[in-house]
Design a protein around this motif. Structure first.
Motif, PDB file in Angstrom:
ATOM      1  N   ARG A   1      -2.968  -9.615  -6.594  1.00  0.00           N
ATOM      2  CA  ARG A   1      -3.466  -8.784  -5.498  1.00  0.00           C
ATOM      3  C   ARG A   1      -4.228  -9.771  -4.695  1.00  0.00           C
ATOM      4  N   HIS A   2      -5.131 -10.768  -5.290  1.00  0.00           N
ATOM      5  CA  HIS A   2      -5.667 -11.591  -4.232  1.00  0.00           C
ATOM      6  C   HIS A   2      -4.759 -12.401  -3.476  1.00  0.00           C
ATOM      7  N   LEU A   3      -3.683 -12.913  -3.840  1.00  0.00           N
ATOM      8  CA  LEU A   3      -2.496 -13.514  -3.108  1.00  0.00           C
ATOM      9  C   LEU A   3      -2.102 -12.631  -2.030  1.00  0.00           C
ATOM     10  N   MET A   4      -1.957 -11.542  -2.186  1.00  0.00           N
ATOM     11  CA  MET A   4      -1.468 -10.502  -1.046  1.00  0.00           C
ATOM     12  C   MET A   4      -2.707 -10.261  -0.047  1.00  0.00           C
ATOM     13  N   ASN A   5      -3.818 -10.415  -0.381  1.00  0.00           N
ATOM     14  CA  ASN A   5      -5.128 -10.183   0.206  1.00  0.00           C
ATOM     15  C   ASN A   5      -5.116 -11.461   1.257  1.00  0.00           C
ATOM     16  N   ASP A   6      -4.836 -12.655   0.704  1.00  0.00           N
ATOM     17  CA  ASP A   6      -4.974 -13.974   1.426  1.00  0.00           C
ATOM     18  C   ASP A   6      -3.926 -13.932   2.316  1.00  0.00           C
ATOM     19  N   LEU A   7      -2.604 -13.735   2.020  1.00  0.00           N
ATOM     20  CA  LEU A   7      -1.558 -13.575   3.063  1.00  0.00           C
ATOM     21  C   LEU A   7      -1.517 -12.481   4.234  1.00  0.00           C
ATOM     22  N   GLU A   8      -2.215 -11.369   3.835  1.00  0.00           N
ATOM     23  CA  GLU A   8      -2.741 -10.457   4.814  1.00  0.00           C
ATOM     24  C   GLU A   8      -3.731 -10.998   5.894  1.00  0.00           C
ATOM     25  N   ALA A   9      -4.632 -11.753   5.375  1.00  0.00           N
ATOM     26  CA  ALA A   9      -5.536 -12.129   6.293  1.00  0.00           C
ATOM     27  C   ALA A   9      -5.051 -13.293   7.046  1.00  0.00           C
ATOM     28  N   LEU A  10      -3.826 -14.088   6.619  1.00  0.00           N
ATOM     29  CA  LEU A  10      -3.404 -15.208   7.520  1.00  0.00           C
ATOM     30  C   LEU A  10      -2.570 -14.579   8.375  1.00  0.00           C
ATOM     31  N   LEU A  11      -1.698 -13.302   8.358  1.00  0.00           N
ATOM     32  CA  LEU A  11      -0.866 -12.789   9.147  1.00  0.00           C
ATOM     33  C   LEU A  11      -1.375 -11.652   9.616  1.00  0.00           C
ATOM     34  N   PRO A  12      -1.923 -11.753  11.119  1.00  0.00           N
ATOM     35  CA  PRO A  12      -2.255 -10.485  11.629  1.00  0.00           C
ATOM     36  C   PRO A  12      -1.415  -9.052  12.326  1.00  0.00           C
ATOM     37  N   HIS A  13      -0.232  -9.667  12.135  1.00  0.00           N
ATOM     38  CA  HIS A  13       1.052  -8.895  12.383  1.00  0.00           C
ATOM     39  C   HIS A  13       1.505  -8.041  10.968  1.00  0.00           C
ATOM     40  N   VAL A  14       0.565  -8.178   9.924  1.00  0.00           N
ATOM     41  CA  VAL A  14       1.268  -7.395   8.835  1.00  0.00           C
ATOM     42  C   VAL A  14       0.687  -5.945   8.800  1.00  0.00           C
ATOM     43  N   LYS A  15       1.551  -5.078   8.337  1.00  0.00           N
ATOM     44  CA  LYS A  15       1.198  -3.695   7.901  1.00  0.00           C
ATOM     45  C   LYS A  15       1.295  -3.635   6.456  1.00  0.00           C
ATOM     46  N   LYS A  16       0.045  -3.346   5.859  1.00  0.00           N
ATOM     47  CA  LYS A  16       0.230  -3.117   4.525  1.00  0.00           C
ATOM     48  C   LYS A  16       0.264  -1.729   4.022  1.00  0.00           C
ATOM     49  N   ASP A  17       0.989  -1.587   2.940  1.00  0.00           N
ATOM     50  CA  ASP A  17       1.444  -0.215   2.600  1.00  0.00           C
ATOM     51  C   ASP A  17       0.888  -0.031   1.143  1.00  0.00           C
ATOM     52  N   SER A  18       0.991   1.377   0.642  1.00  0.00           N
ATOM     53  CA  SER A  18       0.751   1.548  -0.722  1.00  0.00           C
ATOM     54  C   SER A  18       1.744   1.027  -1.655  1.00  0.00           C
ATOM     55  N   LYS A  19       1.415   1.066  -2.950  1.00  0.00           N
ATOM     56  CA  LYS A  19       2.256   0.474  -3.949  1.00  0.00           C
ATOM     57  C   LYS A  19       3.591   1.265  -4.134  1.00  0.00           C
ATOM     58  N   LEU A  20       4.730   0.710  -4.431  1.00  0.00           N
ATOM     59  CA  LEU A  20       5.877   1.430  -4.433  1.00  0.00           C
ATOM     60  C   LEU A  20       6.036   1.767  -6.060  1.00  0.00           C
ATOM     61  N   ASP A  21       6.228   3.116  -6.402  1.00  0.00           N
ATOM     62  CA  ASP A  21       6.229   3.470  -7.888  1.00  0.00           C
ATOM     63  C   ASP A  21       7.211   3.020  -8.573  1.00  0.00           C
ATOM     64  N   SER A  22       8.528   2.977  -8.102  1.00  0.00           N
ATOM     65  CA  SER A  22       9.529   2.663  -8.842  1.00  0.00           C
ATOM     66  C   SER A  22      10.298   1.235  -8.577  1.00  0.00           C
ATOM     67  N   LYS A  23      10.679   0.658  -9.213  1.00  0.00           N
ATOM     68  CA  LYS A  23      11.355  -0.877  -9.160  1.00  0.00           C
ATOM     69  C   LYS A  23      12.666  -0.683  -8.940  1.00  0.00           C
TER      70      LYS A  23
END
Length: 276
Positions: A34-56
């Motif tokens: 989760r912290h890796l995702m937050n770091d990448l989101e902070a580095l890439l301003p053109h990212v749109k973060k969405d909620s978790k996908l329930d089923s793999k």
């Protein structure tokens, strides 16, 4: 005065970079993922973060989610057994898509590096020359350029370039690093300009597994023959421990057999038999 339309020079529109990235994860990620995702989101301003996908098992829903969020790229983090992390990098809705295994994750908070950059600034992408040696490297370079390259028209982007994202290939693995660009020596602020790099973080290693023709499906374009699943590695380690236990029990059985062979037969002239 009438102006002939044919004499006017045709105006050519400059192509705009309209890349937007949808970032989401599956259920079961731990704090490091989760912290890796937050770091990448902070580095890439053109990212749109969405909620978790329930089923793999319903990855075919991801192109629809990207379309609903007006995104043409997708970064999907898939967690397995709460310890294995896989990263899907895909161009939606037509593909291609790359499945990679993420290893050696170190987040910004964990590294505590001295480097720093402005949040929302655009970064320079640096790819090693090994990417141009293979076909899968060229395709991966193109996909990463679309995903990690921040367009200048991004809503949250700042008009500054103060860090560099490096991608290098070592042992058929992709190594990711993030460095700050320092134009002056901090010990000599009034001195001559001196360019240097200071690492910021995060850092991780990607092992490509498969490249699919479509978005999260389709024919296999590339398959890594050297990839071994982490589950197979763990089972091999457990099997090795089991083999050690088996060898030890076998040695104990052989030792007991040797003891039995060294026993001498009872003597006929023994004192206990003569004076019985």
């Amino acid at each position: 005065m009438e102006v002939d339309q044919h004499e006017q020079a045709p105006t050519t529109k400059k192509p705009r970079n309209k890349q937007r990235v949808l970032m989401l994860s599956s259920r079961g990620i731990n704090h490091r993922m989760r912290h890796l995702m937050n770091d990448l989101e902070a580095l890439l301003p053109h990212v749109k973060k969405d909620s978790k996908l329930d089923s793999k098992n319903h990855l075919n829903l991801l192109p629809e989610l990207a379309d609903l969020n007006n995104c043409n790229n997708t970064l999907y983090f898939e967690a397995r057994r709460h310890e294995d992390l896989y990263l899907w990098a895909a161009k939606t809705p037509n593909g291609p898509s790359i499945k990679m295994h993420v290893q050696n994750i170190h987040t910004m908070d964990e590294l505590k590096m001295t480097g720093n950059c402005l949040k929302g600034s655009r970064g320079i992408l640096s790819f090693a020359k090994e990417f141009d040696d293979t076909e899968w490297g060229k395709l991966t370079k193109e996909v990463f350029t679309h995903i990690f390259g921040v367009p200048p028209q991004a809503r949250k982007a700042k008009p500054f370039v103060d860090h560099i994202l490096t991608f290098s290939i070592v042992d058929n693995k992709i190594w990711f690093r993030n460095f700050q660009i320092i134009e002056k020596d901090p010990l000599q602020p009034n001195g001559p300009p001196q360019m240097s790099l200071v690492e910021i973080g995060p850092r991780f290693v990607l092992t490509p597994i498969r490249i699919f023709e479509g978005a999260f499906n389709g024919a296999t374009v590339y398959s890594n023959p050297e990839f071994v699943t982490p589950t197979a590695v763990r089972s091999a380690l457990k099997r090795e421990k089991g083999d050690k236990y088996g060898h030890r029990k076998h040695a104990q059985a052989e030792r007991s057999i040797r003891k039995d062979r060294r026993k001498l037969a009872e003597d006929e002239l023994a004192v206990s038999k003569v004076f019985a």
